[in-house]
Motif scaffolding. Structure first.
Motif, PDB file in Angstrom:
ATOM      1  N   SER A  12       0.579  18.150   8.915  1.00  0.00           N
ATOM      2  CA  SER A  12      -0.270  17.647  10.007  1.00  0.00           C
ATOM      3  C   SER A  12      -0.082  16.164  10.313  1.00  0.00           C
ATOM      4  CB  SER A  12      -1.740  17.874   9.655  1.00  0.00           C
ATOM      5  OG  SER A  12      -2.112  17.030   8.571  1.00  0.00           O
ATOM      6  N   GLY A  13       0.473  15.422   9.367  1.00  0.00           N
ATOM      7  CA  GLY A  13       0.581  13.972   9.537  1.00  0.00           C
ATOM      8  C   GLY A  13      -0.695  13.236   9.186  1.00  0.00           C
ATOM      9  N   LYS A  14      -1.679  13.937   8.662  1.00  0.00           N
ATOM     10  CA  LYS A  14      -2.963  13.333   8.309  1.00  0.00           C
ATOM     11  C   LYS A  14      -2.821  12.498   7.023  1.00  0.00           C
ATOM     12  CE  LYS A  14      -7.582  14.585   6.772  1.00  0.00           C
ATOM     13  NZ  LYS A  14      -8.409  15.680   6.269  1.00  0.00           N
ATOM     14  N   LEU A  15      -3.385  11.296   7.053  1.00  0.00           N
ATOM     15  CA  LEU A  15      -3.428  10.457   5.856  1.00  0.00           C
ATOM     16  C   LEU A  15      -4.442  11.066   4.900  1.00  0.00           C
ATOM     17  CD1 LEU A  15      -2.618   7.809   4.380  1.00  0.00           C
ATOM     18  CD2 LEU A  15      -4.561   6.726   5.526  1.00  0.00           C
ATOM     19  N   ILE A  16      -3.997  11.415   3.685  1.00  0.00           N
ATOM     20  CA  ILE A  16      -4.912  12.068   2.749  1.00  0.00           C
ATOM     21  C   ILE A  16      -5.282  11.186   1.561  1.00  0.00           C
ATOM     22  CG2 ILE A  16      -4.376  14.431   3.390  1.00  0.00           C
ATOM     23  CD1 ILE A  16      -2.436  14.609   1.077  1.00  0.00           C
ATOM     24  N   LYS A  17      -4.489  10.153   1.303  1.00  0.00           N
ATOM     25  CA  LYS A  17      -4.803   9.298   0.155  1.00  0.00           C
ATOM     26  C   LYS A  17      -4.083   7.968   0.307  1.00  0.00           C
ATOM     27  CE  LYS A  17      -5.468  11.208  -3.611  1.00  0.00           C
ATOM     28  NZ  LYS A  17      -6.324  11.478  -4.685  1.00  0.00           N
ATOM     29  N   THR A  18      -4.750   6.926  -0.166  1.00  0.00           N
ATOM     30  CA  THR A  18      -4.145   5.603  -0.215  1.00  0.00           C
ATOM     31  C   THR A  18      -4.164   5.139  -1.659  1.00  0.00           C
ATOM     32  OG1 THR A  18      -4.915   5.099   2.009  1.00  0.00           O
ATOM     33  CG2 THR A  18      -4.308   3.234   0.640  1.00  0.00           C
ATOM     34  N   LEU A  19      -3.006   4.793  -2.179  1.00  0.00           N
ATOM     35  CA  LEU A  19      -2.895   4.249  -3.526  1.00  0.00           C
ATOM     36  C   LEU A  19      -2.718   2.752  -3.349  1.00  0.00           C
ATOM     37  CD1 LEU A  19      -0.344   6.812  -5.021  1.00  0.00           C
ATOM     38  CD2 LEU A  19      -2.818   6.988  -4.916  1.00  0.00           C
ATOM     39  N   ALA A  20      -3.789   2.027  -3.541  1.00  0.00           N
ATOM     40  CA  ALA A  20      -3.727   0.613  -3.203  1.00  0.00           C
ATOM     41  C   ALA A  20      -4.639  -0.203  -4.085  1.00  0.00           C
ATOM     42  CB  ALA A  20      -4.122   0.423  -1.745  1.00  0.00           C
ATOM     43  N   PRO A  21      -4.368  -1.466  -4.172  1.00  0.00           N
ATOM     44  CA  PRO A  21      -3.082  -1.991  -3.740  1.00  0.00           C
ATOM     45  C   PRO A  21      -2.065  -1.924  -4.863  1.00  0.00           C
ATOM     46  CG  PRO A  21      -4.505  -3.803  -4.333  1.00  0.00           C
ATOM     47  CD  PRO A  21      -5.302  -2.536  -4.557  1.00  0.00           C
ATOM     48  N   ALA A  22      -0.826  -1.689  -4.502  1.00  0.00           N
ATOM     49  CA  ALA A  22       0.256  -1.898  -5.458  1.00  0.00           C
ATOM     50  C   ALA A  22       0.294  -3.416  -5.650  1.00  0.00           C
ATOM     51  CB  ALA A  22       1.575  -1.385  -4.887  1.00  0.00           C
ATOM     52  N   GLU A  23       0.706  -3.876  -6.779  1.00  0.00           N
ATOM     53  CA  GLU A  23       0.672  -5.315  -7.029  1.00  0.00           C
ATOM     54  C   GLU A  23       1.752  -6.070  -6.282  1.00  0.00           C
ATOM     55  OE1 GLU A  23       0.159  -6.448 -11.098  1.00  0.00           O
ATOM     56  OE2 GLU A  23      -1.029  -4.664 -11.502  1.00  0.00           O
ATOM     57  N   ARG A  24       2.824  -5.364  -5.905  1.00  0.00           N
ATOM     58  CA  ARG A  24       3.963  -6.016  -5.290  1.00  0.00           C
ATOM     59  C   ARG A  24       4.535  -5.127  -4.188  1.00  0.00           C
ATOM     60  NH1 ARG A  24       3.157  -7.084 -10.716  1.00  0.00           N
ATOM     61  NH2 ARG A  24       3.448  -4.870 -11.070  1.00  0.00           N
ATOM     62  N   THR A  25       5.440  -5.677  -3.379  1.00  0.00           N
ATOM     63  CA  THR A  25       6.084  -4.912  -2.317  1.00  0.00           C
ATOM     64  C   THR A  25       6.738  -3.658  -2.890  1.00  0.00           C
ATOM     65  OG1 THR A  25       6.487  -6.871  -0.976  1.00  0.00           O
ATOM     66  CG2 THR A  25       7.914  -4.985  -0.569  1.00  0.00           C
ATOM     67  N   VAL A  26       6.487  -2.519  -2.259  1.00  0.00           N
ATOM     68  CA  VAL A  26       7.035  -1.236  -2.694  1.00  0.00           C
ATOM     69  C   VAL A  26       8.407  -1.037  -2.051  1.00  0.00           C
ATOM     70  CG1 VAL A  26       6.683   1.258  -2.709  1.00  0.00           C
ATOM     71  CG2 VAL A  26       4.719  -0.283  -2.962  1.00  0.00           C
ATOM     72  N   VAL A  66       0.857  -1.181   0.000  1.00  0.00           N
ATOM     73  CA  VAL A  66       0.000   0.000   0.000  1.00  0.00           C
ATOM     74  C   VAL A  66       0.893   1.231   0.000  1.00  0.00           C
ATOM     75  CG1 VAL A  66      -1.732   1.299   1.301  1.00  0.00           C
ATOM     76  CG2 VAL A  66      -1.848  -1.195   1.231  1.00  0.00           C
ATOM     77  N   ILE A  67       0.565   2.172  -0.867  1.00  0.00           N
ATOM     78  CA  ILE A  67       1.258   3.455  -0.872  1.00  0.00           C
ATOM     79  C   ILE A  67       0.338   4.455  -0.193  1.00  0.00           C
ATOM     80  CG2 ILE A  67       2.209   5.308  -2.287  1.00  0.00           C
ATOM     81  CD1 ILE A  67       2.651   3.107  -4.471  1.00  0.00           C
ATOM     82  N   ARG A  68       0.861   5.101   0.812  1.00  0.00           N
ATOM     83  CA  ARG A  68       0.076   6.089   1.542  1.00  0.00           C
ATOM     84  C   ARG A  68       0.659   7.480   1.284  1.00  0.00           C
ATOM     85  NH1 ARG A  68      -0.872   1.486   4.287  1.00  0.00           N
ATOM     86  NH2 ARG A  68      -2.880   1.278   5.290  1.00  0.00           N
ATOM     87  N   ILE A  69      -0.247   8.449   1.109  1.00  0.00           N
ATOM     88  CA  ILE A  69       0.142   9.844   0.925  1.00  0.00           C
ATOM     89  C   ILE A  69      -0.346  10.597   2.160  1.00  0.00           C
ATOM     90  CG2 ILE A  69      -0.002  11.902  -0.535  1.00  0.00           C
ATOM     91  CD1 ILE A  69       1.134   9.578  -2.113  1.00  0.00           C
ATOM     92  N   TRP A  70       0.579  11.276   2.810  1.00  0.00           N
ATOM     93  CA  TRP A  70       0.306  11.989   4.049  1.00  0.00           C
ATOM     94  C   TRP A  70       0.494  13.482   3.842  1.00  0.00           C
ATOM     95  CZ3 TRP A  70      -0.592   8.375   7.988  1.00  0.00           C
ATOM     96  CH2 TRP A  70      -0.110   7.082   7.761  1.00  0.00           C
ATOM     97  N   GLU A  71      -0.302  14.288   4.546  1.00  0.00           N
ATOM     98  CA  GLU A  71      -0.069  15.726   4.582  1.00  0.00           C
ATOM     99  C   GLU A  71       1.104  15.954   5.534  1.00  0.00           C
ATOM    100  OE1 GLU A  71      -3.104  19.244   4.830  1.00  0.00           O
ATOM    101  OE2 GLU A  71      -2.676  18.483   6.860  1.00  0.00           O
ATOM    102  N   LEU A  72       2.170  16.521   5.023  1.00  0.00           N
ATOM    103  CA  LEU A  72       3.384  16.643   5.817  1.00  0.00           C
ATOM    104  C   LEU A  72       3.207  17.553   7.031  1.00  0.00           C
ATOM    105  CD1 LEU A  72       6.283  15.660   6.022  1.00  0.00           C
ATOM    106  CD2 LEU A  72       6.960  17.574   4.579  1.00  0.00           C
TER     107      LEU A  72
END
Length: 173
Positions: free
Chosen positions: A43-57, A35-41
């Motif tokens: 605040s640390g808030k999770l703003i988006k999840t790019l999932a699932p990646a097909e393989r280990t990132v 799972v690739i997670r995008i965070w607001e730097l």
């Protein structure tokens, strides 16, 4: 919130890579949970999840405009995600084994990629073709690219660091 003391919770497993967007607004993280997670730097808030990646990132890199995110995967694939839509827009042909470092080059139309197979590659992203392939004869553990995108310092598992001209493939120095 003080970024130095921020703890980001969300991944289930080892986090292999993090990167901060060039505009300084977002942080991306990815690892064994695919799972690739995008965070607001700020605040640390999770703003988006790019999932699932097909393989280990294994590695992540933002484009210079922060609109694209490249993910190098354990099985040798590189996927380029549109950060706004959360969709994979391009997948480069596999390298055969893990991608440990990747960087967009100036203009965001080319990318330098290095990994376990010991090859440093420069890709034309849109055409999905390689413009340069250099064998370093050992597992590439890190790559740093100069701001002009003309040279890369490539470090291998054997403790070797070489400066490679990204136009010619020649070792400099």
């Amino acid at each position: 919130m003080d970024v130095a003391t921020m703890v980001l919770h969300g991944h289930k497993g080892l986090v292999w890579s993090v990167c901060i967007s060039p505009d300084g607004k977002e942080l991306a993280s990815g690892g064994t949970d695919r799972v690739i997670r995008i965070w607001e730097l700020a605040s640390g808030k999770l703003i988006k999840t790019l999932a699932p990646a097909e393989r280990t990132v294994m590695s992540l890199a933002f484009s210079s405009d922060s609109k694209q995110l490249a993910a190098g995967e354990r099985q040798g694939y590189v996927q380029i995600w549109n950060v706004a839509t959360g969709e994979v827009t391009i997948e480069l042909p596999p390298h055969g084994i893990g991608i440990f470092r990747l960087h967009f080059l100036p203009g965001d139309d080319r990318m330098v990629v290095g990994g376990e197979d010991g090859y440093l590659r420069v890709w034309n992203i849109a055409k999905k073709t390689q413009s340069l392939t250099v064998s370093l004869h050992d597992f590439i553990v890190d790559v740093a690219v100069d701001p002009a995108g003309k040279r890369a310092l490539v470090c291998t598992n054997a403790g070797l660091g070489q400066i490679i001209n990204l136009e010619t493939g020649e070792v400099e120095g």
